[in-house]
Design an enzyme around this catalytic site. Sequence first.
Site, short mmCIF file in Angstrom:
data_model
loop_
_atom_site.label_atom_id
_atom_site.label_comp_id
_atom_site.label_asym_id
_atom_site.label_seq_id
_atom_site.Cartn_x
_atom_site.Cartn_y
_atom_site.Cartn_z
N ARG A 507 0.83 -1.19 0.00
CA ARG A 507 0.00 0.00 0.00
C ARG A 507 0.86 1.24 0.00
NH1 ARG A 507 -3.84 0.82 4.52
NH2 ARG A 507 -1.92 0.32 5.65
N SER A 570 7.67 -5.08 6.97
CA SER A 570 7.38 -5.99 8.08
C SER A 570 8.14 -7.31 8.01
CB SER A 570 5.88 -6.25 8.15
OG SER A 570 5.20 -5.03 8.09
N ASP A 624 5.99 -3.20 11.12
CA ASP A 624 4.54 -2.99 11.31
C ASP A 624 4.13 -3.04 12.78
OD1 ASP A 624 5.06 -5.68 11.41
OD2 ASP A 624 3.37 -6.30 10.18
P1 ADP Z 1 -0.49 -8.66 6.85
O1 ADP Z 1 -0.20 -9.39 8.11
O2 ADP Z 1 -0.06 -9.38 5.66
O3 ADP Z 1 -0.02 -7.26 6.89
P2 ADP Z 1 -3.26 -8.87 7.55
O4 ADP Z 1 -3.10 -8.41 8.93
O5 ADP Z 1 -4.44 -8.37 6.81
O6 ADP Z 1 -2.05 -8.56 6.64
O7 ADP Z 1 -3.32 -10.46 7.59
C1 ADP Z 1 -3.62 -11.16 6.43
C2 ADP Z 1 -3.75 -12.60 6.83
O8 ADP Z 1 -4.86 -12.77 7.67
C3 ADP Z 1 -3.99 -13.49 5.66
O9 ADP Z 1 -2.76 -14.00 5.23
C4 ADP Z 1 -4.82 -14.61 6.23
O10 ADP Z 1 -3.98 -15.65 6.64
C5 ADP Z 1 -5.46 -14.03 7.44
N1 ADP Z 1 -6.89 -13.82 7.25
C6 ADP Z 1 -7.54 -13.29 6.20
N2 ADP Z 1 -8.87 -13.27 6.43
C7 ADP Z 1 -9.06 -13.80 7.66
C8 ADP Z 1 -10.18 -14.04 8.48
N3 ADP Z 1 -11.41 -13.76 8.05
N4 ADP Z 1 -9.97 -14.59 9.69
C9 ADP Z 1 -8.74 -14.89 10.12
N5 ADP Z 1 -7.65 -14.69 9.39
C10 ADP Z 1 -7.78 -14.14 8.18
MG MG Z 2 -0.09 -5.63 8.19
#
Ligand code: ADP
Ligand code: MG
Length: 885
Positions: A507, A570, A624
């Site tokens: 992003r 991150s 992060d």
């Molecule tokens: P990142 O950690 O990559 O910055 P997020 O915090 O959005 O991004 O986490 C994304 C991860 O969360 C995805 O890889 C998936 O494993 C998990 N995820 C996505 N949707 C759900 C959900 N509805 N419930 C639990 N885990 C989820």
């Molecule tokens: Mg994140």
Amino acid sequence: MFAVHLMAFYFTKLKEDQIKKVDRFLYHMRLSDDTLLDIMARFQAEMQRGLGKDTNPTASVKMLPTFVRAIPDGSEHGEFLSLDLGGSKFRVLKVQVSEEGKRNVQMESQFYPTPNEIIRGNGSELFDYVADCLADFMKTKGLKHKKLPLGLTFSFPCRQTKLEEDIDVDILALVNDTVGTMMTCAYDDPYCEVGVIIGTGTNACYMEDMSNIDLVEGDEGRMCINTEWGAFGDDGALEDIRTEFDRELDLGSLNPGKQLFEKMISGLYVGELVRIILLKMAKVGLLFGGKKSSALHTKGKIETRHVAAMEKYKEGLANTREILTDLGLEPSEADCLSVQQVCTIVSFRSANLCAAALAAILTRLRENKKLVRLRTTVGVDGTLYKIHPQYPKRLHKVVRRLVPNCDVRFLLSESGSTKGAAMVTAVASRVQAQRRQIDKVLALFRLTQEQLKGVQSKMRTELEYGLKKDTHLLATVKMLPTYVCGMPDGTEKGKFLALDLGGTNFRVLLVKIRSGRKSVRMYNKIFAIPLEIMQGTGEELFDHIVQCIADFLDYMGLKGAQLPLGFTFSFPCRQTSIDKGILIEWTKGFKATDCEGEDVVDMLREAIKRRNEFDLDIVAVVNDTVGTMMTCGYEDPNCEIGLIAGTGSNMCYMEEMKNIELVEGDEGKMCINTEWGGFGDNGCIDDIRTQYDRKVDEGSLNPGKQRYEKMTSGMYLGEIVRQILIDLTKQGLLFRGQISERLRTRGIFETKFLSQIESDRLALLQVRRILQQLGLDSTCEDSIVVKEVCGAVSRRAAQLCGAGLAAVVEKRREDQGLEYLKVTVGVDGTLYKLHPHFSRILQETVKELAPRCDVTLMLSEDGSGKGAALITAVAKRLQQAQKEK
Ligand code: ADP
Ligand code: MG
């Protein structure tokens, strides 16, 4: 010739006249389809009343839970004992259920008398007697030293509280004969989910959704309900249907006012009803020239077998004459024809009433399953149904007419009730064995308080190792200094660019911070990072990033602007200042070449140079977790910890400078990015890792690394679940033992499915639908197991995360010499945000393991974006202050 025709004509005319006469006399017993539909509706309401907690005590149809939860699936095998305690006799059976590819049941049995004094005696005498007979049977069959599971059929209404009760045999399943019938038929036809008895008495059972059974705890799966429908009408609900004959029969019965529905239907009463009617017709001169016999006056003289004989197609008329003559009557041809019609009306009404109640059950099943059409099988047993020549045909036809949207198959149960008890036992024993195997797997994921404390204390040790100069390089928790020393003080202001490279997406954000009112406005754009770039070369990755930035600047109309930039990156980075971050190694899904060991800020600068379109002032490289802590710290000065439960798992916190041996100076605090995902890479938590965790690790991009993260974060939980499902399927405990191609596919079981499946609002049917969308063809039972597996995996993840957090807060409390610590943790990550139980379990665990810390978890609003900008702003403010000095 002519005479023959004349005779035939005369006979036909005579028959028609008699039928008309009887029909007129018994018009009240001939039920129209409209009436039957009305009765069906009443029975539907009765079932509902019987199932409801508040209405059950006054309901006449008791709807008893049987605690039989599963029907045979064909995999049952072994030897079982079964006892049938029905009427005057008592039977012991040995039932051999074999597997060998085809369904096969062999039985050996022996009858024992049940002396009256035993039947009327107390319960313990009865059971002593039963035990003696059982011992004798086992001796004569050479089973003495075997401990066989045992089932007991008991054809009286019983309130059961649990299926098994121990009298020194392995399992004792108490089974109603309807349930036995259903189970026996279900062994041959898996569609069978209803059992009906039309014998001496009448009753039915069917599989009801647990969520509709108020009297039993739990909402999942189904349970067989013994309706005890014989009592339908005992509260007056059928008064308009009952005739004077029914009332007379009831008054003369052993239990007046009870089992009123049964008294219109079952074998014990059909003959008697006919007798009462014939007597009445004789009295009013409609039969036998008004003459009666003493036998006709005698209760019980006409039995159901007589009714069946009189209704036989060919011999019926001759049988009727014989039976009536035996009763001391002198019937004319016309009388015999009339009596036949009486029998027909009475037995037809029986079938009609049965059909109406059965139609109500079938409709309920169809509605429970939310189907437009139901395909199902009804197992039937009972002498009336078996010996009466027309009964089955009539029953089937009426049912099909009443519920045209059900395709019903009727299956006659072979010695249903007794064999059924063995089937129930066989199923219970299969389910129990499977349960044991499943529990064994799930138990691996259940951590005791001791184990969690162990994790907490090991984490604490690793945190200390990571901070110390001597041990730092070997530590699995890297404890990276971030050079973020100050928290926002509210005076920050300006426009900032922020980049967020986390798990999957990238992003770019524009963040406007206004001082004083603490207001932050953000504009952002999300760009996907294609897999080939995540795992391509470093140059390609950073060129892609710069391309995205260019797009964003264009989009925002900011092309020439030289804005300060914070880069949320991150992954573990070794920092020597706030704007230098050397990537130690990729984690999560990244594997771009030529990046590890390089400064990511340099790589970004070079990529910007390569593009040669704009310049940017890169002020900070931010993890992060740190961004998350900063964002929450902007609102709550108690926030000194940042936690991420997203694609990966990580944590940062404010540490005393004097404890950070790697950085000069002892004054103040600095934020440490723990990189705790690597916890356990030295094997220190291998005692709680399972074979499934190892499988997931082996199939990952970085085998052997990030062991703690692989047990706690979004990228891996779904995979752990998939590995367990594969193993359970291999053990024959799921999906009928068939491992589908889908289940073999890495990544199909995403963590978001755990969230969906574990949602409390979701009915089992919806779980099944989710699994079906995943290409996993699951039964109801499968869905329960899958849900349990998901729950075990996510629960362990939240607990492990909680144990880690407890280690940090306790450390902070002790370091500051506090009796009691009040601290806020800023949290981000989709797993934490969207999983229905993760956050609660995490919080509970911290509370248990760190009782002297009051930990508030605060959800961060876009920590990675806003946090990067805030860190940049703070850094800018500090830079400015330095310059001014
Ligand atoms: P990142 O950690 O990559 O910055 P997020 O915090 O959005 O991004 O986490 C994304 C991860 O969360 C995805 O890889 C998936 O494993 C998990 N995820 C996505 N949707 C759900 C959900 N509805 N419930 C639990 N885990 C989820
Ligand atoms: Mg994140």
